[in-house]
Design a protein around this motif. Structure first.
Motif, PDB file in Angstrom:
ATOM      1  N   LYS A 119       0.793  -1.235   0.000  1.00  0.00           N
ATOM      2  CA  LYS A 119       0.000   0.000   0.000  1.00  0.00           C
ATOM      3  C   LYS A 119       0.824   1.282   0.000  1.00  0.00           C
ATOM      4  O   LYS A 119       0.597   2.177  -0.817  1.00  0.00           O
ATOM      5  CB  LYS A 119      -0.934   0.005   1.223  1.00  0.00           C
ATOM      6  CG  LYS A 119      -2.234  -0.726   0.982  1.00  0.00           C
ATOM      7  CD  LYS A 119      -3.190  -0.513   2.141  1.00  0.00           C
ATOM      8  CE  LYS A 119      -3.211  -1.737   3.034  1.00  0.00           C
ATOM      9  NZ  LYS A 119      -4.210  -1.676   4.095  1.00  0.00           N
ATOM     10  N   ILE A 122       2.702   2.537  -3.335  1.00  0.00           N
ATOM     11  CA  ILE A 122       2.003   2.773  -4.596  1.00  0.00           C
ATOM     12  C   ILE A 122       1.170   4.058  -4.473  1.00  0.00           C
ATOM     13  O   ILE A 122       0.655   4.365  -3.384  1.00  0.00           O
ATOM     14  CB  ILE A 122       1.135   1.538  -4.976  1.00  0.00           C
ATOM     15  CG1 ILE A 122       0.661   1.647  -6.420  1.00  0.00           C
ATOM     16  CG2 ILE A 122      -0.021   1.355  -4.007  1.00  0.00           C
ATOM     17  CD1 ILE A 122       0.056   0.369  -6.952  1.00  0.00           C
ATOM     18  N   SER A 123       1.053   4.759  -5.568  1.00  0.00           N
ATOM     19  CA  SER A 123       0.259   5.991  -5.500  1.00  0.00           C
ATOM     20  C   SER A 123      -1.215   5.654  -5.694  1.00  0.00           C
ATOM     21  O   SER A 123      -1.564   4.609  -6.238  1.00  0.00           O
ATOM     22  CB  SER A 123       0.716   6.975  -6.573  1.00  0.00           C
ATOM     23  OG  SER A 123       0.331   6.498  -7.843  1.00  0.00           O
ATOM     24  N   VAL A 124      -2.033   6.539  -5.222  1.00  0.00           N
ATOM     25  CA  VAL A 124      -3.478   6.321  -5.300  1.00  0.00           C
ATOM     26  C   VAL A 124      -3.927   6.221  -6.764  1.00  0.00           C
ATOM     27  O   VAL A 124      -4.818   5.443  -7.113  1.00  0.00           O
ATOM     28  CB  VAL A 124      -4.212   7.426  -4.494  1.00  0.00           C
ATOM     29  CG1 VAL A 124      -4.185   8.744  -5.211  1.00  0.00           C
ATOM     30  CG2 VAL A 124      -5.632   7.016  -4.168  1.00  0.00           C
ATOM     31  N   LYS A 125      -3.259   6.978  -7.601  1.00  0.00           N
ATOM     32  CA  LYS A 125      -3.575   6.963  -9.028  1.00  0.00           C
ATOM     33  C   LYS A 125      -3.361   5.566  -9.614  1.00  0.00           C
ATOM     34  O   LYS A 125      -4.185   5.041 -10.357  1.00  0.00           O
ATOM     35  CB  LYS A 125      -2.635   7.958  -9.723  1.00  0.00           C
ATOM     36  CG  LYS A 125      -3.216   8.646 -10.921  1.00  0.00           C
ATOM     37  CD  LYS A 125      -2.117   9.503 -11.515  1.00  0.00           C
ATOM     38  CE  LYS A 125      -2.603  10.881 -11.832  1.00  0.00           C
ATOM     39  NZ  LYS A 125      -1.508  11.723 -12.349  1.00  0.00           N
ATOM     40  N   GLU A 126      -2.228   4.970  -9.227  1.00  0.00           N
ATOM     41  CA  GLU A 126      -1.910   3.629  -9.730  1.00  0.00           C
ATOM     42  C   GLU A 126      -2.928   2.604  -9.252  1.00  0.00           C
ATOM     43  O   GLU A 126      -3.326   1.714 -10.001  1.00  0.00           O
ATOM     44  CB  GLU A 126      -0.500   3.219  -9.285  1.00  0.00           C
ATOM     45  CG  GLU A 126       0.613   3.976 -10.003  1.00  0.00           C
ATOM     46  CD  GLU A 126       1.974   3.792  -9.343  1.00  0.00           C
ATOM     47  OE1 GLU A 126       2.873   3.279 -10.008  1.00  0.00           O
ATOM     48  OE2 GLU A 126       2.120   4.156  -8.154  1.00  0.00           O
ATOM     49  N   VAL A 127      -3.364   2.754  -7.989  1.00  0.00           N
ATOM     50  CA  VAL A 127      -4.359   1.813  -7.451  1.00  0.00           C
ATOM     51  C   VAL A 127      -5.648   1.896  -8.266  1.00  0.00           C
ATOM     52  O   VAL A 127      -6.216   0.879  -8.673  1.00  0.00           O
ATOM     53  CB  VAL A 127      -4.666   2.112  -5.963  1.00  0.00           C
ATOM     54  CG1 VAL A 127      -5.778   1.213  -5.451  1.00  0.00           C
ATOM     55  CG2 VAL A 127      -3.428   1.925  -5.121  1.00  0.00           C
TER      56      VAL A 127
ATOM     57  N   ARG B 299      -0.148   9.288   2.461  1.00  0.00           N
ATOM     58  CA  ARG B 299       0.303   9.432   1.083  1.00  0.00           C
ATOM     59  C   ARG B 299      -0.884   9.555   0.130  1.00  0.00           C
ATOM     60  O   ARG B 299      -0.969  10.466  -0.675  1.00  0.00           O
ATOM     61  CB  ARG B 299       1.171   8.222   0.710  1.00  0.00           C
ATOM     62  CG  ARG B 299       1.544   8.224  -0.760  1.00  0.00           C
ATOM     63  CD  ARG B 299       2.390   7.055  -1.179  1.00  0.00           C
ATOM     64  NE  ARG B 299       2.635   7.159  -2.621  1.00  0.00           N
ATOM     65  CZ  ARG B 299       3.516   6.451  -3.277  1.00  0.00           C
ATOM     66  NH1 ARG B 299       4.256   5.562  -2.646  1.00  0.00           N
ATOM     67  NH2 ARG B 299       3.661   6.607  -4.578  1.00  0.00           N
ATOM     68  N   GLU B 303      -2.126  12.743  -1.985  1.00  0.00           N
ATOM     69  CA  GLU B 303      -2.219  12.649  -3.448  1.00  0.00           C
ATOM     70  C   GLU B 303      -3.599  13.093  -3.924  1.00  0.00           C
ATOM     71  O   GLU B 303      -3.731  13.785  -4.937  1.00  0.00           O
ATOM     72  CB  GLU B 303      -1.919  11.217  -3.907  1.00  0.00           C
ATOM     73  CG  GLU B 303      -0.426  10.912  -3.917  1.00  0.00           C
ATOM     74  CD  GLU B 303      -0.109   9.437  -4.113  1.00  0.00           C
ATOM     75  OE1 GLU B 303       1.071   9.124  -4.295  1.00  0.00           O
ATOM     76  OE2 GLU B 303      -1.042   8.593  -4.071  1.00  0.00           O
TER      77      GLU B 303
END
Lengths: 138, 515
Positions: A119, A122-127, B299, B303
């Protein structure tokens, strides 16, 4: 945060597919709800494995996001349960955990996890992209 | 002996009485012979009555340090003795007893401490025999100076007693075994920790006594075969630091000499330290995992906020949030490094080797770091050859290279340069990473790959660093069967065309290539 947007295009995603999120950590649960609810998916949240089984029994999920460390039934047990069931064995399960030991990743993969994501790495965008990709395929 | 006595008597007859007994040709010839013998003897030979010397040979004068016979004749033997003999008895009493016994017809042979005329002492062996001449009773005495032998004997006794004292008072166990591994000696106070007394096992077979300790038997046999062995061994609950040395006695028989020192306390302390270290590592691991949850949440939230439309409304807030986000990522990375360290320390490092395209990987990492290099206006010079057949864990090698490249940027000066050479030769991939950054002082060289180490020169730069990167890097490179070294300061030319060398630091990574 209600008016925030991500680079996603909700219109392309089939809306009636169930995304089942199994997560006991409250801040993560809130974020998932905010993120994916807004995307227009049918989102159900379970705080442990056995609750997830109940939900899945009502409606087979199109994708499961699964945490590992949880009370009652942890992620490994739930993986075992789902992957040994005729009804759920084809449901893709993405493990989203903060455990990152090789042995844990290996165990989850052997139990049938489709992907294993740490978790915090990884960026939220990638998730969101990963979730969209799997839901599109489902 | 009897014959000697009678001969000696005839000699003394001539000497003491001159022509008193008349002369016979045969007797004269014999007398000459015996006189010669008497006068040239190396031993002091003299005649005495119960209380005084009556005659002596020249050697007697020499031995007792006398100039003329007058110094001796007429004197009592006790005048040439110290007051007491080494056994503590008075010389006069002892001399009287011995003289009387000899006069009783019992030949006496004994050790005596004599004094010379000047009072100096010497050791002597004395024989006293009774003679009867013309109805008179005499004693014949033969005195041999045994001082040199006594000296040797004394030093031998002294050396043996020293050796004995050392062995018997030794804290450590000392043992000697014969060619059949039977104990010939076992001494030392620490025998008591095994419930043994000094010498108790002498004569017994080590093969029997230590039959349940195959390691001990193995070492004993090795030593018997000529190989020195040192090892930590455990007998019952006791840990020993033990030596087993091959030795041959003067007849060439194989022996084993050994020494064992009780190190139980140190072992217990070591084990405790290891346990504490393990707990520390476990704690590190648990704490890091616990930190990941809130950090990961932060994070994602940041973001989401940074992606929101609000950023246009309040640029200052957006900039601050971006800073917080960068900090968050740094802490996430630190936690990841701590987890790497705990994994390495717990021996849980697992590698999944796959064939790597190292040149592509390097390009990929440099691409990621490009912004940071640009911010410092760094020139990056690459001489990258194609490298094939490198099998290693991709994530680990990526992280290792990332650390080395990131350091080359972080510790570089503004408008500095980085030169990267990648080549393949002799079954190895060699990667040189030069940079014009801070050099590492020689007194810190040995600590560069230690965890939490940061060079003084690096700390002064005000650059963030955990001191974990190179520790992790080295572990990963070594897990792949490779090695990492560095040289600093080193001179290098940024490009082949450059004629002016610059000073900096070089890290060299070598990885095995499977042909």
């Amino acid at each position: 945060m209600s008016n925030m947007t991500l680079d996603t295009t909700p219109e392309e995603v089939p809306k009636r597919k169930l995304l089942l999120i199994v997560e006991d950590d409250k801040p993560y649960r809130q974020m998932f709800t905010e993120l994916f609810g807004k995307e227009g998916y049918e989102v159900e949240i379970a705080t442990n494995g056995s609750m997830a089984v109940e939900i899945a029994n009502r409606k087979v999920p199109a994708l499961i996001l699964l945490d590992i460390l949880m009370p009652v039934m942890d992620g490994f047990e739930m993986l075992k349960e789902f992957k040994s069931s005729e009804k759920f064995k084809d449901v893709p399960i993405i493990v989203l955990s903060n455990l990152s030991a090789d042995s844990e990743i290996k165990k989850a993969k052997e139990l049938g996890a489709t992907e294993y994501i740490v978790k915090s790495n990884i960026s939220v965008k990638e998730v969101v992209e990963i979730v969209k990709k799997y839901l599109a395929q489902a | 002996m009897k014959k000697n006595t009678s001969n000696a008597s005839s000699v003394s007859v001539d000497l003491t009485s001159g022509d008193k007994f008349g002369s016979i040709v045969e007797l004269k010839s014999s007398e000459k012979k015996y006189r010669k013998l008497f006068e040239t003897a190396n031993d002091a030979i003299f005649m005495m009555t119960a209380d005084k010397f009556v005659d002596c040979n020249p050697q007697t004068l020499k031995m007792f340090g006398c100039a003329t016979k007058a110094d001796i004749i007429g004197h009592h033997p006790s005048e040439f003795s110290p007051e007491f003999q080494p056994d503590g008895k008075r010389s006069t009493t002892q001399a009287r007893r011995l003289i009387n016994a000899a006069l009783d017809g019992k030949s006496q042979h004994f050790y005596w401490k004599h004094t010379k005329l000047d009072g100096s002492l010497f050791d002597a062996e004395v024989s006293l025999n009774k003679l009867v001449l013309e109805g008179e009773e005499y004693l014949q005495a033969i005195v041999r100076d045994v001082s040199p032998q006594k000296e040797v004997e004394r030093s031998l006794v002294e050396s043996e007693s020293k050796f004995k004292a050392v062995v018997e008072n030794s804290q450590s166990i000392i043992f000697l075994l014969d060619e059949n591994l039977h104990f010939m000696l076992s001494e030392g106070k620490e025998l008591s920790v095994l419930g043994l007394k000094p010498g108790e096992v002498v004569g017994q077979s080590a093969l029997d006594i230590y039959k349940d300790y195959p390691v001990v038997l193995k070492h004993l046999k090795s030593a018997l075969g000529g190989t020195f062995v040192r090892d930590n061994i455990q007998i019952q609950d006791v840990y020993f630091d033990a030596f087993f040395s091959p030795w041959k006695d003067k007849d060439g028989n194989a022996r084993v000499i050994g020494m064992a020192h009780d190190i139980t306390q140190q072992e217990i302390a070591k084990k405790r330290l290891q346990e504490i270290d393990k707990l520390k590592t476990q704690f590190l691991s648990t704490a890091s995992h616990q930190l990941r949850s809130p950090l990961g949440t932060m994070r994602w939230k940041l973001e989401m906020l940074l992606e929101s439309k609000e950023k246009e409304n309040c640029p200052e807030l957006y900039a601050s949030m971006k800073d917080v986000y960068e900090l968050n990522l740094r802490v996430v990375n630190l936690v990841n490094s701590l987890l790497d360290v705990s994994r390495i320390e717990q021996g849980e490092l697992q590698t999944h080797a796959e064939e790597l395209d190292i040149s592509a990987l390097i390009e990929e990492i440099l691409e990621e770091l490009a912004e940071r290099a640009k911010a410092k206006d760094l020139a990056i010079v690459k001489n990258i050859a194609e490298c094939k057949h490198v099998f290693a864990d991709k994530n680990q090698i990526r992280e290792a290279l990332q650390n080395v490249f990131s350091n080359a940027i972080k510790y570089n000066k503004k408008q500095g340069c980085i030169r990267i050479d990648l080549a393949q030769n002799n079954g190895s991939l060699i990667l040189h990473v030069y940079n014009t950054g801070v050099t590492i002082p020689e007194n810190e060289h040995h600590r560069v790959f230690e965890k939490f180490f940061r060079a003084e020169s690096a700390k002064n730069l005000d650059v963030e660093g955990s001191g974990l990167g190179l520790f992790v890097t080295k572990s990963y490179i070594e897990a792949a069967g490779g090695s990492i070294t560095f040289a600093s300061p080193i001179e290098f030319t940024p490009t082949i065309e450059d004629s002016h060398p610059v000073e900096g630091t070089l890290f060299t990574i070598s990885l095995p290539v499977k042909e």
